[in-house]
Design a protein around this motif. Structure first.
Motif, short mmCIF file in Angstrom:
data_model
loop_
_atom_site.label_atom_id
_atom_site.label_comp_id
_atom_site.label_asym_id
_atom_site.label_seq_id
_atom_site.Cartn_x
_atom_site.Cartn_y
_atom_site.Cartn_z
N ILE A 25 39.63 50.70 30.85
CA ILE A 25 40.87 50.53 31.61
C ILE A 25 40.73 51.14 33.00
O ILE A 25 41.01 50.50 34.02
CB ILE A 25 42.07 51.14 30.86
N PHE A 26 40.31 52.41 33.06
CA PHE A 26 40.16 53.06 34.35
C PHE A 26 39.01 52.45 35.15
O PHE A 26 39.08 52.37 36.38
CB PHE A 26 39.95 54.57 34.18
N ASP A 27 37.96 52.01 34.47
CA ASP A 27 36.86 51.34 35.18
C ASP A 27 37.37 50.06 35.85
O ASP A 27 36.96 49.74 36.98
CB ASP A 27 35.73 51.00 34.21
N PHE A 28 38.24 49.33 35.17
CA PHE A 28 38.80 48.12 35.77
C PHE A 28 39.72 48.45 36.94
O PHE A 28 39.59 47.90 38.04
CB PHE A 28 39.57 47.31 34.72
N LEU A 29 40.66 49.37 36.70
CA LEU A 29 41.64 49.69 37.74
C LEU A 29 41.00 50.35 38.95
O LEU A 29 41.43 50.12 40.09
CB LEU A 29 42.72 50.62 37.16
N HIS A 30 39.96 51.16 38.73
CA HIS A 30 39.36 51.95 39.80
C HIS A 30 37.98 51.44 40.20
O HIS A 30 37.22 52.16 40.84
CB HIS A 30 39.29 53.42 39.38
N HIS A 31 37.66 50.23 39.81
CA HIS A 31 36.44 49.55 40.28
C HIS A 31 35.18 50.36 39.99
O HIS A 31 34.27 50.44 40.82
CB HIS A 31 36.56 49.22 41.77
N ARG A 32 35.16 51.01 38.82
CA ARG A 32 33.98 51.74 38.31
C ARG A 32 33.51 52.88 39.21
O ARG A 32 32.34 53.25 39.20
CB ARG A 32 32.81 50.77 38.06
N ILE A 33 34.42 53.46 39.98
CA ILE A 33 33.99 54.50 40.90
C ILE A 33 33.44 55.74 40.19
O ILE A 33 32.60 56.45 40.73
CB ILE A 33 35.15 54.89 41.85
N GLY A 34 33.91 55.99 38.97
CA GLY A 34 33.45 57.18 38.26
C GLY A 34 32.27 56.96 37.35
O GLY A 34 31.54 57.91 37.04
N SER A 35 32.05 55.72 36.93
CA SER A 35 30.96 55.45 35.98
C SER A 35 29.72 54.89 36.65
O SER A 35 28.69 54.69 35.98
CB SER A 35 31.45 54.48 34.89
N THR A 36 29.77 54.63 37.96
CA THR A 36 28.59 54.16 38.70
C THR A 36 28.40 54.99 39.98
O THR A 36 27.98 54.47 41.01
CB THR A 36 28.74 52.66 39.07
N HIS A 37 28.71 56.26 39.88
CA HIS A 37 28.73 57.10 41.08
C HIS A 37 27.34 57.48 41.58
O HIS A 37 27.14 57.72 42.76
CB HIS A 37 29.55 58.36 40.83
N VAL A 38 26.38 57.54 40.67
CA VAL A 38 25.01 57.87 41.09
C VAL A 38 24.49 56.81 42.05
O VAL A 38 23.99 57.12 43.14
CB VAL A 38 24.08 58.01 39.87
#
Length: 459
Positions: free
Chosen positions: A385-398
């Motif tokens: 849900i957060f990946d969708f809403l926030h365009h994966r900013i936290g899970s693809t930060h590297v």
């Protein structure tokens, strides 16, 4: 309504640290709303399936490879492992920037203006829809829980617009630079962000990630510079006992960082690089910005761009003032300011957790380089849900720190490549976000030098 703002801050703190909050009464949240003077930062994987081993002093050094122990100067007595299991502390050689870029498929660097506009439209439409519901909620105390839910949902959705504007600032939105800056300027201004000012400071953050003195945002205290905040924690422990004292101290840091951290950074450069002195994202000249010629945050033509950003912010203040006249001050505050507080919380949470954990080091001088700093960023599990809403900013930060011009819709593919190609360098911490936030708030306070690395000291 002012009281409800503090209640909302407490709710935000509860959201990121429910395990700790359950141990004590909620009244403690309202007693811990004074802002801390600075922030600190946090976390690491190929072995992330292992559970965190905790303080090495308690578990011995057998859990770490010999090269990691050597990289820490042979002393692991006051080092704590996160879900990264010490991977970032290994001291191994990092690949070159050329080697890393060569591994990423060429198409991952290509921007698609139509696709970027589509994502911007989705985030904007969802955000405006959420804001519209605020016009129908009665402005009474009986509806305080509804307002809290409205603020959380709307602020969370609006963070997607923030991320789109963030992508514009990086040049990852479109090859059409005028369109790119127009979209970024409008979306960031609507969220009270000085677009060009932030564009510059955030570029510096990327260029000096996890540099101890030249980094920008979430630069940690050293034992010397953090003496006051360490003393504050000791005072709380003496007055309340260690368990309760640590809880109150941790909640103070959670609330001060998430609620007050963003405006404190914009206005005074709190947690910014010490080499830049006092910084202000609205007034780029002395006495509000005190950096010297070679270290100032807004050199040369950037000062003009800061003033250009201010024009938008002033226009936004004017629009809010007009809304207050027409709809009332409290209605305007409830509809706009409450969700904005949540958006700011998300922004700080992402930045804090993507660059800070107990076993993620900082470097200085010749021991630091760009690609090493990029690989010291941390990907975390925010969920679909957060990946969708926030365009994966936290899970693809590297990947975002390896090259910030990679559009978010290519970031997942690039991340998989980096993960498989550089498994000893890529950092992913599977720790749930609430637990990671609580660990970072309590355990990532001040760093000490161990070997060539600066690592958070544990007591």
């Amino acid at each position: 309504m002012r009281t409800s703002l503090y209640a909302l801050a407490g709710a935000a703190a509860l959201a990121v640290a429910p395990e700790a909050a359950m141990a004590f009464t909620p009244s403690l949240l309202l007693a811990s709303k004074s802002p801390a003077s600075r922030l600190a930062a946090a976390s690491s994987p190929a072995m992330h399936s292992r559970r965190p081993t905790g303080l090495l002093a308690a578990r011995g050094t057998a859990s770490l490879p010999s090269e990691t122990v050597a990289a820490l100067g042979g002393d692991t007595s006051d080092v704590m492992l996160s879900g990264l299991n010490g991977l970032a502390l290994s001291g191994i050689e990092y690949p070159t920037k050329r080697e890393v870029y060569k591994a990423i498929p060429d198409h991952c660097f290509k921007r698609d203006t139509a696709k970027s506009l589509m994502y911007a439209a989705i985030s904007t439409a969802l955000t405006l829809s959420c804001f519209a519901t605020g016009a129908f909620i009665p402005l009474t105390w009986a509806f305080a829980p509804v307002w809290a839910l409205y603020a959380y949902v709307t602020g969370t959705v609006a963070t997607g617009c923030w991320v789109v504007a963030h992508e514009c600032g990086h040049g990852a939105f479109s090859d059409n630079k005028a369109l790119q800056d127009a979209v970024g300027y409008v979306l960031h201004t609507a969220l009270m962000v000085p677009y060009f000012s932030w564009q510059r400071s955030h570029a510096v953050h990327h260029s000096k990630t996890n540099h101890l003195t030249e980094g920008e945002t979430h630069v940690p205290y050293t034992l010397e510079s953090g003496a006051k905040t360490l003393k504050k924690r000791e005072t709380m422990r003496k007055l309340m006992g260690q368990k309760l004292g640590d809880f109150v101290y941790g909640m103070t840091r959670i609330v001060s960082h998430l609620v007050f951290g963003w405006p404190a950074y914009l206005m005074a450069g709190v947690t910014g690089g010490p080499v830049r002195g006092l910084t202000n994202h609205f007034i780029p000249v002395k006495p509000f910005s005190t950096g010297e010629k070679n270290t100032e945050l807004f050199p040369g033509q950037w000062k003009k761009k800061v003033w250009m950003s201010d024009v938008g912010i002033l226009a936004m203040f004017g629009a809010l003032a007009a809304a207050a006249v027409k709809f009332g001050v409290w209605r305007t505050m409830a509809v706009y300011a409450l969700p904005l507080t949540i958006t700011n919380c998300w922004l700080v949470l992402y930045t804090w957790l993507q660059h800070t954990d107990t076993d993620v080091p900082h470097y200085e001088g010749s021991n630091w380089n760009f690609i090493k700093g990029a690989f010291l960023s941390i990907d975390r599990p925010y969920g679909p849900i957060f990946d969708f809403l926030h365009h994966r900013i936290g899970s693809t930060h590297v990947v975002h720190h390896i090259d910030c011009t990679i559009p978010h819709y290519h970031a997942k593919e690039a991340t998989e490549v980096i993960k498989s190609t550089f498994p000893k360098h890529y950092l992913y911490d599977p720790t749930p976000i609430s637990k990671a936030a609580w660990r970072v708030a309590n355990k990532c306070i001040a760093v000490q030098k161990k070997g060539e690395q600066w690592v958070f000291k544990q007591d």
